[in-house]
Motif scaffolding. Structure first.
Motif, PDB file in Angstrom:
ATOM      1  N   PHE A  40      81.403 104.200  19.302  1.00 15.58           N
ATOM      2  CA  PHE A  40      81.898 102.944  18.756  1.00 15.58           C
ATOM      3  C   PHE A  40      83.073 103.252  17.832  1.00 15.58           C
ATOM      4  CE2 PHE A  40      77.543 101.679  19.800  1.00 15.58           C
ATOM      5  CZ  PHE A  40      77.798 100.515  20.506  1.00 15.58           C
ATOM      6  N   LEU A  41      84.144 102.501  17.999  1.00 12.70           N
ATOM      7  CA  LEU A  41      85.319 102.588  17.141  1.00 12.70           C
ATOM      8  C   LEU A  41      85.564 101.164  16.669  1.00 12.70           C
ATOM      9  CD1 LEU A  41      87.675 104.295  16.058  1.00 12.70           C
ATOM     10  CD2 LEU A  41      88.926 103.709  18.130  1.00 12.70           C
ATOM     11  N   THR A  42      85.205 100.882  15.425  1.00 19.01           N
ATOM     12  CA  THR A  42      85.132  99.485  15.007  1.00 19.01           C
ATOM     13  C   THR A  42      85.390  99.296  13.519  1.00 19.01           C
ATOM     14  OG1 THR A  42      83.664  97.556  15.021  1.00 19.01           O
ATOM     15  CG2 THR A  42      82.628  99.696  14.708  1.00 19.01           C
ATOM     16  N   ALA A  43      85.729  98.087  13.159  1.00 19.58           N
ATOM     17  CA  ALA A  43      85.912  97.736  11.751  1.00 19.58           C
ATOM     18  C   ALA A  43      84.576  97.442  11.071  1.00 19.58           C
ATOM     19  CB  ALA A  43      86.838  96.527  11.632  1.00 19.58           C
ATOM     20  N   ARG A  44      83.535  97.229  11.866  1.00 17.01           N
ATOM     21  CA  ARG A  44      82.225  96.912  11.287  1.00 17.01           C
ATOM     22  C   ARG A  44      81.579  98.193  10.780  1.00 17.01           C
ATOM     23  NH1 ARG A  44      79.396  92.635  15.314  1.00 17.01           N
ATOM     24  NH2 ARG A  44      77.604  93.217  14.045  1.00 17.01           N
ATOM     25  N   ASN A  45      81.447  98.290   9.466  1.00 13.07           N
ATOM     26  CA  ASN A  45      80.977  99.516   8.851  1.00 13.07           C
ATOM     27  C   ASN A  45      79.682  99.335   8.059  1.00 13.07           C
ATOM     28  OD1 ASN A  45      81.054 102.229   8.196  1.00 13.07           O
ATOM     29  ND2 ASN A  45      82.262 101.890   6.355  1.00 13.07           N
ATOM     30  N   GLU A  46      78.976  98.262   8.294  1.00  8.17           N
ATOM     31  CA  GLU A  46      77.704  98.065   7.614  1.00  8.17           C
ATOM     32  C   GLU A  46      76.689  99.098   8.112  1.00  8.17           C
ATOM     33  OE1 GLU A  46      76.967  95.772   5.201  1.00  8.17           O
ATOM     34  OE2 GLU A  46      79.101  95.303   5.229  1.00  8.17           O
ATOM     35  N   LYS A  47      75.830  99.544   7.237  1.00  7.26           N
ATOM     36  CA  LYS A  47      74.834 100.548   7.604  1.00  7.26           C
ATOM     37  C   LYS A  47      73.992 100.083   8.793  1.00  7.26           C
ATOM     38  CE  LYS A  47      70.864 103.127   5.898  1.00  7.26           C
ATOM     39  NZ  LYS A  47      69.991 103.414   4.756  1.00  7.26           N
ATOM     40  N   ARG A  48      73.593  98.822   8.803  1.00 10.42           N
ATOM     41  CA  ARG A  48      72.743  98.326   9.900  1.00 10.42           C
ATOM     42  C   ARG A  48      73.483  98.375  11.234  1.00 10.42           C
ATOM     43  NH1 ARG A  48      73.208  91.893   9.654  1.00 10.42           N
ATOM     44  NH2 ARG A  48      75.171  91.906   8.582  1.00 10.42           N
ATOM     45  N   ASP A  49      74.797  98.122  11.225  1.00 13.13           N
ATOM     46  CA  ASP A  49      75.588  98.218  12.452  1.00 13.13           C
ATOM     47  C   ASP A  49      75.679  99.661  12.926  1.00 13.13           C
ATOM     48  OD1 ASP A  49      76.147  95.467  12.637  1.00 13.13           O
ATOM     49  OD2 ASP A  49      77.899  95.659  11.328  1.00 13.13           O
ATOM     50  N   ARG A  50      75.947 100.584  11.997  1.00 17.33           N
ATOM     51  CA  ARG A  50      76.034 102.004  12.360  1.00 17.33           C
ATOM     52  C   ARG A  50      74.707 102.484  12.940  1.00 17.33           C
ATOM     53  NH1 ARG A  50      78.103 102.302   7.123  1.00 17.33           N
ATOM     54  NH2 ARG A  50      76.357 103.627   6.494  1.00 17.33           N
ATOM     55  N   ILE A  62      82.502 105.415  14.626  1.00 20.64           N
ATOM     56  CA  ILE A  62      83.654 105.658  13.771  1.00 20.64           C
ATOM     57  C   ILE A  62      84.185 104.321  13.265  1.00 20.64           C
ATOM     58  CG2 ILE A  62      85.984 106.619  13.688  1.00 20.64           C
ATOM     59  CD1 ILE A  62      85.064 108.433  16.072  1.00 20.64           C
ATOM     60  N   SER A  63      84.374 104.260  11.969  1.00 19.90           N
ATOM     61  CA  SER A  63      84.850 103.018  11.354  1.00 19.90           C
ATOM     62  C   SER A  63      86.356 103.060  11.146  1.00 19.90           C
ATOM     63  CB  SER A  63      84.169 102.812  10.002  1.00 19.90           C
ATOM     64  OG  SER A  63      82.782 102.710  10.174  1.00 19.90           O
ATOM     65  N   LYS A  64      86.967 101.892  11.316  1.00 23.46           N
ATOM     66  CA  LYS A  64      88.395 101.743  11.022  1.00 23.46           C
ATOM     67  C   LYS A  64      88.556 101.565   9.523  1.00 23.46           C
ATOM     68  CE  LYS A  64      89.138  99.329  15.383  1.00 23.46           C
ATOM     69  NZ  LYS A  64      89.471  98.034  15.987  1.00 23.46           N
ATOM     70  N   PRO A  65      89.607 102.037   8.925  1.00 23.83           N
ATOM     71  CA  PRO A  65      90.647 102.860   9.520  1.00 23.83           C
ATOM     72  C   PRO A  65      90.117 104.273   9.787  1.00 23.83           C
ATOM     73  CG  PRO A  65      91.022 102.694   7.171  1.00 23.83           C
ATOM     74  CD  PRO A  65      89.828 101.830   7.494  1.00 23.83           C
ATOM     75  N   PHE A  66      90.731 104.952  10.733  1.00 22.69           N
ATOM     76  CA  PHE A  66      90.287 106.284  11.110  1.00 22.69           C
ATOM     77  C   PHE A  66      91.503 107.192  11.257  1.00 22.69           C
ATOM     78  CE2 PHE A  66      91.051 103.781  14.847  1.00 22.69           C
ATOM     79  CZ  PHE A  66      91.810 104.609  15.658  1.00 22.69           C
ATOM     80  N   ASP A  67      91.265 108.479  11.222  1.00 25.66           N
ATOM     81  CA  ASP A  67      92.307 109.469  11.415  1.00 25.66           C
ATOM     82  C   ASP A  67      92.381 109.789  12.907  1.00 25.66           C
ATOM     83  OD1 ASP A  67      94.062 111.713  10.098  1.00 25.66           O
ATOM     84  OD2 ASP A  67      92.808 112.696  11.622  1.00 25.66           O
ATOM     85  N   VAL A  68      93.550 109.652  13.499  1.00 28.91           N
ATOM     86  CA  VAL A  68      93.719 109.852  14.941  1.00 28.91           C
ATOM     87  C   VAL A  68      93.367 111.279  15.352  1.00 28.91           C
ATOM     88  CG1 VAL A  68      95.384 109.838  16.836  1.00 28.91           C
ATOM     89  CG2 VAL A  68      95.443 108.035  15.128  1.00 28.91           C
ATOM     90  N   ASP A  69      93.777 112.258  14.567  1.00 26.24           N
ATOM     91  CA  ASP A  69      93.481 113.648  14.913  1.00 26.24           C
ATOM     92  C   ASP A  69      91.972 113.895  14.937  1.00 26.24           C
ATOM     93  OD1 ASP A  69      96.199 114.310  15.116  1.00 26.24           O
ATOM     94  OD2 ASP A  69      96.328 114.748  12.966  1.00 26.24           O
ATOM     95  N   GLU A  70      91.271 113.331  13.968  1.00 23.52           N
ATOM     96  CA  GLU A  70      89.812 113.468  13.927  1.00 23.52           C
ATOM     97  C   GLU A  70      89.176 112.770  15.128  1.00 23.52           C
ATOM     98  OE1 GLU A  70      85.990 112.249  11.133  1.00 23.52           O
ATOM     99  OE2 GLU A  70      88.018 112.023  10.321  1.00 23.52           O
TER     100      GLU A  70
END
Length: 96
Positions: A40-50, A62-70
């Motif tokens: 998952f690559l998303t803006a939703r970063n709530e613990k329950r979502d993760r 992975i939550s947005k914002p994210f590092d492209v290299d990572e």
């Protein structure tokens, strides 16, 4: 997607999509029995979502914002692990 297994190495899923959320898509991938790793690559970063995403079988969340290299390294590692698992599973007498 219903009749033929996907020919992809990985699915990158956003939780917030217009017609079906990413969790529903992931559930369908798993339910149909496709051996397709996904993250998952998303803006939703709530613990329950993760936790929900990981419980569905996601290889990463992975939550947005994210590092492209990572992100690229995480994707490469997931693909490498899954390619090795598929090769090992197809070998006769493999007891992995």
């Amino acid at each position: 997607m219903k009749t033929h297994p996907p020919k992809y190495q990985i699915a990158i899923i956003d939780v917030s999509m217009p017609e079906m959320d990413g969790f529903e898509l992931a559930e369908k991938i798993v339910k149909l029995g496709f051996n397709l790793p996904f993250l998952f690559l998303t803006a939703r970063n709530e613990k329950r979502d993760r936790l929900h995403g990981l419980q569905l079988g996601a290889d990463d969340y992975i939550s947005k914002p994210f590092d492209v290299d990572e992100l690229v390294l995480r994707i490469k590692n997931i693909i490498k692990r899954n390619a090795g698992a598929r090769i090992g599973q197809s070998l006769p007498g493999y007891a992995g």
